[in-house]
Design an enzyme around this catalytic site. Structure first.
Site, mmCIF file in Angstrom:
data_model
loop_
_atom_site.group_PDB
_atom_site.id
_atom_site.type_symbol
_atom_site.label_atom_id
_atom_site.label_comp_id
_atom_site.label_asym_id
_atom_site.label_seq_id
_atom_site.Cartn_x
_atom_site.Cartn_y
_atom_site.Cartn_z
ATOM 1 N N GLN A 69 14.697 -0.202 -1.580
ATOM 2 C CA GLN A 69 14.128 -0.255 -0.236
ATOM 3 C C GLN A 69 14.916 -1.274 0.579
ATOM 4 O O GLN A 69 15.035 -2.437 0.196
ATOM 5 C CB GLN A 69 12.647 -0.644 -0.257
ATOM 6 C CG GLN A 69 12.003 -0.494 1.119
ATOM 7 C CD GLN A 69 10.586 -1.000 1.183
ATOM 8 O OE1 GLN A 69 10.362 -2.207 1.173
ATOM 9 N NE2 GLN A 69 9.616 -0.089 1.224
ATOM 10 N N TYR A 84 7.735 -4.739 10.458
ATOM 11 C CA TYR A 84 9.110 -5.201 10.370
ATOM 12 C C TYR A 84 9.944 -4.503 11.455
ATOM 13 O O TYR A 84 9.419 -3.712 12.239
ATOM 14 C CB TYR A 84 9.665 -4.968 8.968
ATOM 15 C CG TYR A 84 9.079 -5.903 7.931
ATOM 16 C CD1 TYR A 84 8.957 -7.268 8.187
ATOM 17 C CD2 TYR A 84 8.635 -5.438 6.696
ATOM 18 C CE1 TYR A 84 8.415 -8.140 7.246
ATOM 19 C CE2 TYR A 84 8.084 -6.304 5.745
ATOM 20 C CZ TYR A 84 7.983 -7.642 6.028
ATOM 21 O OH TYR A 84 7.442 -8.507 5.104
ATOM 22 N N ARG A 94 10.111 4.693 4.721
ATOM 23 C CA ARG A 94 8.701 4.314 4.730
ATOM 24 C C ARG A 94 8.296 4.110 6.181
ATOM 25 O O ARG A 94 8.833 3.248 6.876
ATOM 26 C CB ARG A 94 8.460 3.038 3.918
ATOM 27 C CG ARG A 94 6.961 2.794 3.693
ATOM 28 C CD ARG A 94 6.680 1.711 2.683
ATOM 29 N NE ARG A 94 5.418 1.997 1.991
ATOM 30 C CZ ARG A 94 4.825 1.159 1.151
ATOM 31 N NH1 ARG A 94 5.373 -0.008 0.896
ATOM 32 N NH2 ARG A 94 3.702 1.492 0.565
ATOM 33 N N GLY A 109 1.078 0.681 -6.483
ATOM 34 C CA GLY A 109 1.631 -0.638 -6.207
ATOM 35 C C GLY A 109 1.017 -1.734 -7.036
ATOM 36 O O GLY A 109 1.477 -2.050 -8.132
ATOM 37 N N ARG A 110 -0.073 -2.315 -6.548
ATOM 38 C CA ARG A 110 -0.662 -3.476 -7.208
ATOM 39 C C ARG A 110 -1.228 -3.213 -8.595
ATOM 40 O O ARG A 110 -1.172 -4.117 -9.446
ATOM 41 C CB ARG A 110 -1.695 -4.105 -6.273
ATOM 42 C CG ARG A 110 -1.014 -5.020 -5.272
ATOM 43 C CD ARG A 110 -1.690 -5.163 -3.950
ATOM 44 N NE ARG A 110 -0.822 -5.942 -3.054
ATOM 45 C CZ ARG A 110 0.218 -5.431 -2.391
ATOM 46 N NH1 ARG A 110 0.498 -4.153 -2.505
ATOM 47 N NH2 ARG A 110 0.975 -6.181 -1.617
#
Length: 328
Positions: A99, A175, A223, A316-317
């Site tokens: 990424q 971002y 993304r 993810g987590r």
């Protein structure tokens, strides 16, 4: 459905589970890969059973660094370390995407010693850890935008040279590219602002430059923080139209997430926090759709895949906490 293979561009994944990007900041202060960083990915490639690992965000330029000890892909010398990370995935039969990201207005002078840049000179909502003296980001001019487009292309080339199977261009979580996309931040009146097409102009330029810098077999995804879930921000309708534009611009897959409020969605605990966005986008384009956020079990992933919410489930987590999550 989680065990069914799927093709993204020229690459076939062995199943429909992906390790979604979660930053762990195990690089050196200069952004170099460390044994600890490689071990983190190797362990999850070896134990998880996922078909794809997407790295945490790698910064493409010095002023685009988000936090200390973030991994760099901003220098040609970074490819040596990055290749060990790609090998850690491939040696365990897992595809690997890097990424690539520029933090934009979420970067802080107190971190990288450089003035942050953004599409508009305003403080980002991601600057919640800003320190006194960080100041307001400098608004990018046309020359600055061109340098960032080239930096994305150079980063993708380095990822390709390091042996990754593809890149995921980061345009979410407030971002830089997401700042251009979101009307909450992009207040420009030139060709990079205003309409949705204008706010996506830099995305199309980045996609074209990246595609020209890598091999034909290399996967180029994005993304997208398609919806801001806030009045005046990007809407699900914007996400649908953006997906059409990006698909026409050659993106190989889209990973859908949040925009202005990052990867969270207040008040939502169900599997697939951004499922409303994902369903709408998936109905509009043929491009494979990855969805992450709140998926806690393989059974939950299977439901989202089977009902057509997404094509790939991002974890993810749960994988951050337990590398053997899908197997156990």
């Amino acid at each position: 459905m989680v065990d069914e293979p799927i093709r993204i561009g020229a690459l076939e994944l062995k199943n429909r589970l992906a390790m979604a990007p979660v930053a762990v900041y195990k690089a050196t202060e200069e952004g170099k890969i460390t044994p600890e960083a490689c071990a983190h990915y190797q362990q999850r490639a070896q134990l998880s059973g996922v078909g794809l690992i997407i790295t945490e965000h790698l910064f493409i330029a010095p002023e685009g660094q988000a936090k200390p000890c973030q991994i760099s892909i901003s220098r040609d010398s970074d490819t040596i370390g990055l290749s060990t990370l790609a090998d850690a995935c491939h040696n365990n039969g897992v595809a690997a995407f890097a990424q690539i990201s520029h933090a934009g207005g979420a970067a802080r002078k107190s971190v990288m010693g450089l003035d942050p840049v953004a599409p508009t000179a305003m403080v980002s909502s991601q600057a919640w850890v800003a320190k006194e003296g960080d100041g307001i980001p400098r608004e990018l001019d046309a020359e600055g935008i061109a340098r960032i487009v080239a930096a994305f292309a150079d980063a993708a080339r380095r990822a390709c040279e390091a042996g990754f199977d593809g890149v995921e261009i980061h345009s979410a979580h407030a971002y830089l590219l997401n700042e251009f996309y979101s009307p909450l931040h992009n207040k420009r009146t030139d060709e990079y602002g205003g309409t949705l097409e204008g706010r996506l102009r830099i995305h199309r330029e980045v996609l074209a430059a990246v595609r020209a810098a890598v091999s034909d077999e290399f996967v180029v995804g994005m993304r997208l923080g398609g919806c801001d879930y806030e009045e005046g921000g990007a809407t699900i309708e914007d996400a649908v139209e953006a997906a059409r534009i990006l698909a026409a611009s050659g993106v190989d897959y889209l990973s859908l997430s949040g925009g202005w409020h990052a990867w969270r969605r207040a008040g939502h605990e169900e599997p697939g926090w951004f499922a409303d966005q994902s369903r709408a986008v998936k109905a509009a384009v043929d491009t494979p759709i990855l969805l992450a956020g709140g998926i806690q079990t393989p059974e939950q992933a299977d439901v989202l895949l089977a009902d057509g919410t997404c094509d790939i489930a991002g974890i993810g987590r749960p994988l951050l906490k337990n590398p053997s999550w899908p197997k156990n």
